[in-house]
Design a protein around this motif. Structure first.
Motif, PDB file in Angstrom:
ATOM      1  N   ILE B 239       0.866  -1.181   0.000  1.00  0.00           N
ATOM      2  CA  ILE B 239       0.000   0.000   0.000  1.00  0.00           C
ATOM      3  C   ILE B 239       0.898   1.224   0.000  1.00  0.00           C
ATOM      4  O   ILE B 239       1.708   1.412   0.900  1.00  0.00           O
ATOM      5  CB  ILE B 239      -0.905   0.023   1.254  1.00  0.00           C
ATOM      6  N   ILE B 242      -2.835   5.422   1.911  1.00  0.00           N
ATOM      7  CA  ILE B 242      -4.064   4.916   2.518  1.00  0.00           C
ATOM      8  C   ILE B 242      -4.613   6.037   3.390  1.00  0.00           C
ATOM      9  O   ILE B 242      -3.859   6.877   3.885  1.00  0.00           O
ATOM     10  CB  ILE B 242      -3.746   3.630   3.324  1.00  0.00           C
ATOM     11  N   GLU B 246      -9.280   4.232   6.406  1.00  0.00           N
ATOM     12  CA  GLU B 246      -8.979   2.884   5.922  1.00  0.00           C
ATOM     13  C   GLU B 246      -8.026   2.185   6.880  1.00  0.00           C
ATOM     14  O   GLU B 246      -8.214   1.020   7.248  1.00  0.00           O
ATOM     15  CB  GLU B 246      -8.356   2.964   4.527  1.00  0.00           C
ATOM     16  N   ALA B 300      -8.613  -0.961  -0.531  1.00  0.00           N
ATOM     17  CA  ALA B 300      -7.292  -0.629  -0.013  1.00  0.00           C
ATOM     18  C   ALA B 300      -6.648  -1.827   0.679  1.00  0.00           C
ATOM     19  O   ALA B 300      -5.434  -1.999   0.623  1.00  0.00           O
ATOM     20  CB  ALA B 300      -7.389   0.531   0.973  1.00  0.00           C
TER      21      ALA B 300
END
Lengths: 465, 465
Positions: B239, B242, B246, B300
């Motif tokens: 990731i 974010i 999230e 996500a």
């Protein structure tokens, strides 16, 4: 022994009442007949109950209500005439009606309203008993007061008292056919109180439980209950057999066939219920039972209901606060709101409730209290929601039902505001915008009731980039 | 100005501490350094914090804890030696440690435990400050008491007091680099209290908010946060960016990268957080921000957490009873249970809670009370549940996300015990049996993160009869 309840359209005219008598005569075991007030004869007609409400409202607002009274009396007189009942009988019935509608100035408005509304069923029961007698049947009108149908006292919202059943059970020993008016009972103090609208279904269910009937027949004007609202889908599949639980969930959300509270007495006593058609009594109808024997489809029905709204409450680390949810519900309770569902995330909780309950004033007060007392950081009210429900025993335990449902809804471009699945064994609920509700129901119907009845299908999904 | 927090593995050995100093030296804006206690050097190693807990427990049960004490002291002595710190410094650190671990007979057990646990971070901060000085940097150890890190008093569960921020903001004016021990603060009465486990993340976030840092860097031993548990999926996607929301939902359910409560101070102050790797500081890491600028995937991350159970409560016409849900939650609250979710049907409501909270004694009492006080007709307790969650901004508003998720789960033969969607804008939650949880996570990963990154996909579903 059976209890047979006949709805308003089954008693709307002399011709209909003749069909009722034929049905009663065909089966000797039909011991108790529960009747509604005469309903609509044609689409634009007015139900007797609605005329009675109009009359009561006129009287309560100081008018004479004469004209309405005349229309009500005319309905019964006409039926008596067409059934060729003796003049004395017609006069007796007219007198009974006029006495029931007597206005005692100063009487509690709710009690007066209930008394007037009940006259529709009560007069009809007298009439049907007379007609059965004229046809050579041993039949007797029984008043709920003598029979002991004891209820709670809130006007228009009676509930049967547990002690009623013992005395009511004696109806089984009455010689001949019992003709019983639906829709109302009496408090232990002797006050007449009606059930909520459509409550003749409740009367029938109570009597079936009381006399331990083998079957409770509920005669309407449809051959059976359909798996989906027939106004949305052309000639939908009919339901031959359905469980109490399935029927209960369906009647909650938009299935108006059967009164929401009417199943309970029959369910408790384990008495099967059959929905039948007065106009086509040969049709098998829909059986409501404890356990289904037919399992041709895991989904029993699809329903939807409009008029919901949601209150979203967000607060960081909300899930760490013991008692947050309880205090939220307490505020709603103190504001007189009952709620339907409470989906929740990590730091937020939403409450789904009936939109009509959340007036702008109450909304303002609730939002204010949520901010002040719960220090909610974000509050959003969304109106115009519908709940769409698919109902079926065992559905939850089957892999893939939610996949089929959500895929069908996605294909129909229905956005899901909410999915509530996991508590009920027999239903799955989708929150959608009201404008999407019909499209959602149709999409689900097409998915679970495809034209060519297929065996329980496996699902395959392909994603097109 | 930046706040940089270093986790246990970043401080586990002299070699690691050297890397930390390199990182600090590379960027002049790294003003405040928050340190954990030395963690594991290799897989079977024991964290200093665990040794400290062991030591405190030994003392509290009347033993000397000598052997454990020696192991703890050895860790620091060894590091001092390998860093070639002067003998006096090593002695000063050993003395500081021994004083921190002094056992005062009769002291409140919780307070003693907190004091001992805090010694791990506190000693480490002294050590790091000395080493930075030895490397020619202007660095100073600052104690949370002098700095004014005021917290609430429950042992092992401190929360920062709002009044702490003003004094803490003065850290920005301190000359040179501030080296601050993580994990604990002091009550206004001067008692040392630790945050919950992993709480050095919280200290860093508080200090970042206090000095209005431009960035809060959280140095760990991974290059970034992954979209899914890397123990389940080989080389999962990382990731890059974010949102707070999230990350909050992911850290709630099984993402152990970042302490659940640590985001809040940074989130409130609007300070971006960067998760970085001490062993590879060039890697960009994962940025946690208010709004994503990158939208390559609507999902996500995917997380799951075991150890849940549900209490199902059924009662006919339950939905007509105002206050039922509130009274149910009240009983749980009175029994000291906090709950996670409450999916509901028409005549039933389920409560999802942590299995460890529902001991057999509490379960028996709760079931008994639900029957007696709420007249519940059916109560079922199901254990061994896992919650699987997909998280992503805007996901809820997009048609078809739930269809893709449920189809992927159906294909993997995962039965859904619960679906909870509709309150959170950024997550969708599935209740599954624990045995199915890993399979569910993998199926969802494969659906939402296919090997060849495809554009947001349309869904097509075909049903094979």
């Amino acid at each position: 022994m059976k209890v047979a309840k006949f709805g308003g359209t089954s008693l709307a005219s002399a011709a209909q009442i003749k069909k009722v008598c034929e049905i009663v005569k065909t089966d000797e075991s039909r011991k108790v007949i529960v009747v509604s007030a005469p309903g609509k004869r044609y689409k634009e007609d007015t139900k007797v109950t609605d005329l009675l409400i109009q009359y009561a409202e006129a009287r309560l607002s100081g008018q004479s209500g004469e004209e309405t009274y005349a229309r009500i009396a005319e309905r019964y007189t006409e039926i008596c005439g067409e059934l060729r009942l003796p003049k004395e009988t017609a006069e007796e019935i007219a007198l009974h009606l006029s006495q029931s509608l007597l206005y005692v100035p100063g009487e509690n408005a709710g009690r007066f309203m209930d008394r007037v509304k009940a006259a529709g069923e009560d007069t009809c029961a007298k009439l049907v008993a007379h007609y059965l007698q004229s046809q050579g049947k041993e039949a007797v009108y029984v008043n709920p007061k003598e029979a002991g149908l004891l209820v709670t006292g809130e006007p228009g919202n009676a509930h049967v008292l547990p002690e009623a059943y013992e005395k009511l059970s004696l109806l089984a020993e009455q010689p001949g056919i019992v003709v019983f008016p639906g829709f109302f009972g009496y408090t232990p103090e002797g006050e007449l109180v009606t059930f909520s609208r459509g409550g003749s279904d409740v009367t029938g269910s109570i009597l079936a439980a009381a006399i331990k009937a083998e079957l409770y027949e509920n005669f309407t004007d449809v051959d059976s209950v359909y798996v989906v609202n027939p106004h949305l889908v052309h000639e939908p599949k009919d339901i031959r057999e359905i469980t109490y639980r399935e029927m209960r969930e369906l009647s909650y959300s938009g299935f108006s066939v059967f009164h929401e509270e009417a199943l309970y007495p029959a369910y408790r006593a384990g008495i099967p219920v059959c929905i039948k058609n007065t106009n086509n009594p040969q049709a098998p109808g829909t059986m409501i039972v404890s356990e289904r024997t037919v399992h041709d489809n895991q989904v029993a029905g699809i329903a939807s209901d409009n008029g919901f709204c949601s209150i979203y409450v967000g607060k960081y680390l909300l899930n760490k606060e013991i008692g947050f949810g309880r205090r939220l519900l307490q505020i709603l309770e103190e504001e007189g709101l009952s709620y339907e569902h409470t989906p929740s995330g990590i730091d937020n909780i939403s409450v789904i409730l009936r939109e009509k309950d959340l007036t702008p004033e109450i909304e303002q007060r609730v939002v204010e209290r949520l901010k002040r007392e719960l220090h909610a950081e974000e509050i959003l009210v969304e109106r115009g929601l519908a709940l769409v429900m698919i109902v079926g025993e065992g559905m939850r335990r089957s892999v893939g039902t939610s996949a089929r449902a959500t895929a069908a809804l996605a294909k129909a471009r229905v956005n899901l505001e909410m999915i509530n699945q996991g508590s009920s064994e027999v239903s799955m609920m989708f929150g959608v915008k009201e404008v999407d509700a019909d499209r959602a129901v149709i999409a689900l119907y097409e998915e679970f009731f495809p034209k060519a009845a297929a065996p329980i299908a496996d699902i395959a999904v392909s994603v097109n980039a």
